[in-house]
Motif scaffolding. Sequence first.
Motif, PDB file in Angstrom:
ATOM      1  N   PHE A 180       1.831  12.172   5.604  1.00  0.00           N
ATOM      2  CA  PHE A 180       1.856  13.375   4.760  1.00  0.00           C
ATOM      3  C   PHE A 180       1.962  14.638   5.618  1.00  0.00           C
TER       4      PHE A 180
ATOM      5  N   LEU B 150      -4.093  12.052  -7.079  1.00  0.00           N
ATOM      6  CA  LEU B 150      -3.072  11.457  -7.940  1.00  0.00           C
ATOM      7  C   LEU B 150      -3.532  10.089  -8.461  1.00  0.00           C
ATOM      8  N   ILE B 151      -4.255   9.378  -7.612  1.00  0.00           N
ATOM      9  CA  ILE B 151      -4.783   8.081  -8.058  1.00  0.00           C
ATOM     10  C   ILE B 151      -5.835   8.307  -9.149  1.00  0.00           C
TER      11      ILE B 151
ATOM     12  N   PHE C  50       0.680   3.682  -3.018  1.00  0.00           N
ATOM     13  CA  PHE C  50      -0.201   4.844  -2.840  1.00  0.00           C
ATOM     14  C   PHE C  50       0.389   5.984  -2.018  1.00  0.00           C
ATOM     15  N   ASN C  51       1.522   5.767  -1.381  1.00  0.00           N
ATOM     16  CA  ASN C  51       2.200   6.890  -0.724  1.00  0.00           C
ATOM     17  C   ASN C  51       3.411   7.325  -1.540  1.00  0.00           C
ATOM     18  N   SER C  52       4.154   6.333  -2.050  1.00  0.00           N
ATOM     19  CA  SER C  52       5.311   6.686  -2.881  1.00  0.00           C
ATOM     20  C   SER C  52       4.933   6.720  -4.362  1.00  0.00           C
ATOM     21  N   PHE C  53       3.726   6.313  -4.694  1.00  0.00           N
ATOM     22  CA  PHE C  53       3.220   6.309  -6.080  1.00  0.00           C
ATOM     23  C   PHE C  53       4.108   5.491  -7.011  1.00  0.00           C
ATOM     24  N   ASP C  54       4.751   4.466  -6.456  1.00  0.00           N
ATOM     25  CA  ASP C  54       5.574   3.571  -7.271  1.00  0.00           C
ATOM     26  C   ASP C  54       4.742   2.297  -7.503  1.00  0.00           C
TER      27      ASP C  54
ATOM     28  N   ARG D 235      15.957   6.897  -9.946  1.00  0.00           N
ATOM     29  CA  ARG D 235      14.780   6.245 -10.540  1.00  0.00           C
ATOM     30  C   ARG D 235      13.818   7.266 -11.153  1.00  0.00           C
TER      31      ARG D 235
ATOM     32  N   GLN E 226       8.359   9.833   1.937  1.00  0.00           N
ATOM     33  CA  GLN E 226       8.323   8.412   2.291  1.00  0.00           C
ATOM     34  C   GLN E 226       9.706   7.874   2.627  1.00  0.00           C
TER      35      GLN E 226
ATOM     36  N   ASP F  13       6.084  13.745  -2.102  1.00  0.00           N
ATOM     37  CA  ASP F  13       5.625  12.664  -1.233  1.00  0.00           C
ATOM     38  C   ASP F  13       6.567  11.471  -1.258  1.00  0.00           C
ATOM     39  N   GLU F  14       7.150  11.221  -2.419  1.00  0.00           N
ATOM     40  CA  GLU F  14       8.120  10.119  -2.511  1.00  0.00           C
ATOM     41  C   GLU F  14       9.305  10.399  -1.595  1.00  0.00           C
TER      42      GLU F  14
ATOM     43  N   GLN G  34      -3.175  12.248  -2.370  1.00  0.00           N
ATOM     44  CA  GLN G  34      -3.084  10.843  -2.760  1.00  0.00           C
ATOM     45  C   GLN G  34      -4.289  10.442  -3.628  1.00  0.00           C
TER      46      GLN G  34
ATOM     47  N   TYR H  26       0.834  -1.213   0.000  1.00  0.00           N
ATOM     48  CA  TYR H  26       0.000   0.000   0.000  1.00  0.00           C
ATOM     49  C   TYR H  26       0.864   1.256   0.000  1.00  0.00           C
TER      50      TYR H  26
ATOM     51  N   ARG I 199       3.004  18.782 -10.676  1.00  0.00           N
ATOM     52  CA  ARG I 199       2.958  17.435 -11.247  1.00  0.00           C
ATOM     53  C   ARG I 199       1.745  17.262 -12.174  1.00  0.00           C
TER      54      ARG I 199
END
Lengths: 310, 445
Positions: free
Chosen positions: B217, B102-103, A271-275, B441, B408, B404-405, B99, A267, B124
Amino acid sequence: MTAVAGVNTQLTKPTARRRRDYLPYLLALPIIIYEGVFILIPILQQFFSSFTSDVLGMGPVRWVGLDNYERMFADRYFWNSLRVTLVFMVGTVIVSVGAGLLSALLLNQRFRGRSVARAVMTLPWAFPDLPTVLIFYWILNQNFGVINVFARFLLPWLEQNPKWMFDINLAMPLVVFIAAWKAFPFYGLVLLSVMQSIPHELYEAATVDGASRRQAFRYVTLPELIPTLMLMGILACIFAFRQFVLIFLSTGGGPARATETLVISVYKTAFNSFDFSYGATIGVAGFAVVFAITLAFAFLQRRQEAAAGG
Amino acid sequence: MSKQETPKKSVEKSSISRRDFLKIGSAVAAAGATSSIALPKIGFPNFIRQQKMELDLLTWFWTEPGRGDAWRAMIQKFHESQNDIHINESGYGENDYFQQILIQARSGRIDGDLFTQTPDGFLRLMRAGHTISLEDVVKNAGVTLSKAQDMLRKDGEVNGLDIVTVRFGLVYNKAMFDAAGVGEPTDIDSWVEIASTLTNRPDQFGIYSPHLASEPFTVWFILQQWAVLFDGIWAEGQTPLLNSEPVINGLKLFKTMYDNAMPQGTDVGTANQMMASSRIAQNMVVSAAVNQWKTNTEDPELYNNLRSAQPFWPGGKGITRIHPICVNANTEPEKQEAAKVFLSWLYQQENYQELLERCLDVIPAIEGGIRPEYRETLTWADGYDATEAITVPEVLGDFVLFNDELGQVVVPHFEEILAGAVSVEDAMAQAQAEAEQLAERVFSA
């Protein structure tokens, strides 16, 4: 006579028989379509995604072959999640099935108010996940939680309240406890129903042979429970593996990934790192784990059946 | 006799053969399917449809205390000013908002006709083609945009209109300071001392800042400012600076405050309530947060007692974030036009000023966007005004596109630090290595 006539009618009308042969398939079709669209296709899509690279909003999806798998095997957080998953799984299975067995043994005794006790026992299982987490969240709050009163009483040398769910060493046992608290009534009720189906004559014969209560449990109750316990064990493993809500709401996988199971990791990656692609890759690894557990269960069951048959 | 016939009748009525059942079922299914094919959405102009154009405004504002009511009031005013367009509320809480958007973007289309965004999220989405030019709105409203909105431009045309600018600062409860006999901090050391003095667990705490893993977040959003307190940034261009001295000092300061003066393990909602009941003395928050303590507080005098500290930290900077409202590029053209009508109305100076005042904001997005008489009433805003602005792209470099990446990567290591499991230096060295991998990446994509 009517039934025989009915059979004869069928035999003499091959077209009608053929039509009726399709009926089970037709009736099963909706669920097959549902499973295909909502389960099979997403699984296949997930497998496909694990071979791609997809950075959201930053260009098209690229085919990267086994790169994600290479990354996963070198990723220490993946191995941490796998370890955490296994610890959570084993812990939850032992505590929840163990507590279920104990409560079933207790509720199998005759005592006043037994039916009320049985009803009360099912409450944790009937409770939705969110209020369960909120209750424990407040009980275990470092500043305001009622648990601190007991902790101060039992451990008077404590200078300040333990961090409970925010302590790296305490978080996992507490999450296991919450998950087991919620799950044990289910196992308890199933085991209780099995215990009540054990013929009373077996206990009478054991008593005549001079067996103590412990021996009666060891040689009569337990052998009768083992097939069910095995099934409970495998179900508990799968339920624990899939557990998301209780862990996510209580600790979010923290502190410092101490409760980050594979499901939480999938998850957060997706959905947090969008990877999404790498999340799918970890998901495939999780699928492999569940598949292995199920195969192990099938193997054990077959061996048991063979032993019983022999 | 009649008693015997009745059940027979009912049986006859209810018995449907399998064939009949399948026939009826397939007829219903076919009717359902054809209705959706036969009645495609046709975008009739308003005068033909004789009904209002419905627009969904997707934002987290609705759930924000104070700001939600301010927006509802403005939309009510817009509804009263015309009869053609109706705005509907839509959205999620702040912690889930970006989130969810973005989804939705990942699936091809954002749900709202209008949507608000964070500065990093906006960049973005603009890059991914989810916004349209709003130059004509600016022209219609006849306003001059602030320089800060240059980052909202694509090919020279503005694609989002700043609807709230917020700046980080230190809000404190003056009554609690007075009761403890302390004044505003003059440097970092005196700040730590003051926070400790104001703490009397579990009844009162010197300061709060989010730190729960279950609110990643929010934690990352505010943690960024803690490095700025030492004049630091988190990345420069594509190079992360997670183990740079200012970042390490910022995290060490957080850990000290966490150990000495914070209500540990407390979520943001609870902490806001504790601030409202004068149980937390200070909060490192954005200016927009003050609105929630204006009304419905347990301490009725709280709002009058709030102040923002004059910047006492090195550099005196505060992250300044502009939050644009955008028109969805993937909604119907007629809805886009209607959305622009609404924005042109909202951005007229008089309406903008009213929105700003209702929201209790202090930094205007347009020239003349704030009335001096209103500003004078904000006794808590002096510290915010005195703080020097630093923008999100300046703080995050190219990682602004992957905010956000990066969060994380940082947050789990930050938790290790709070738990005392590793030193700040070790945790951030590891985080730096992971951020470099992330850079490789995402920037290669």
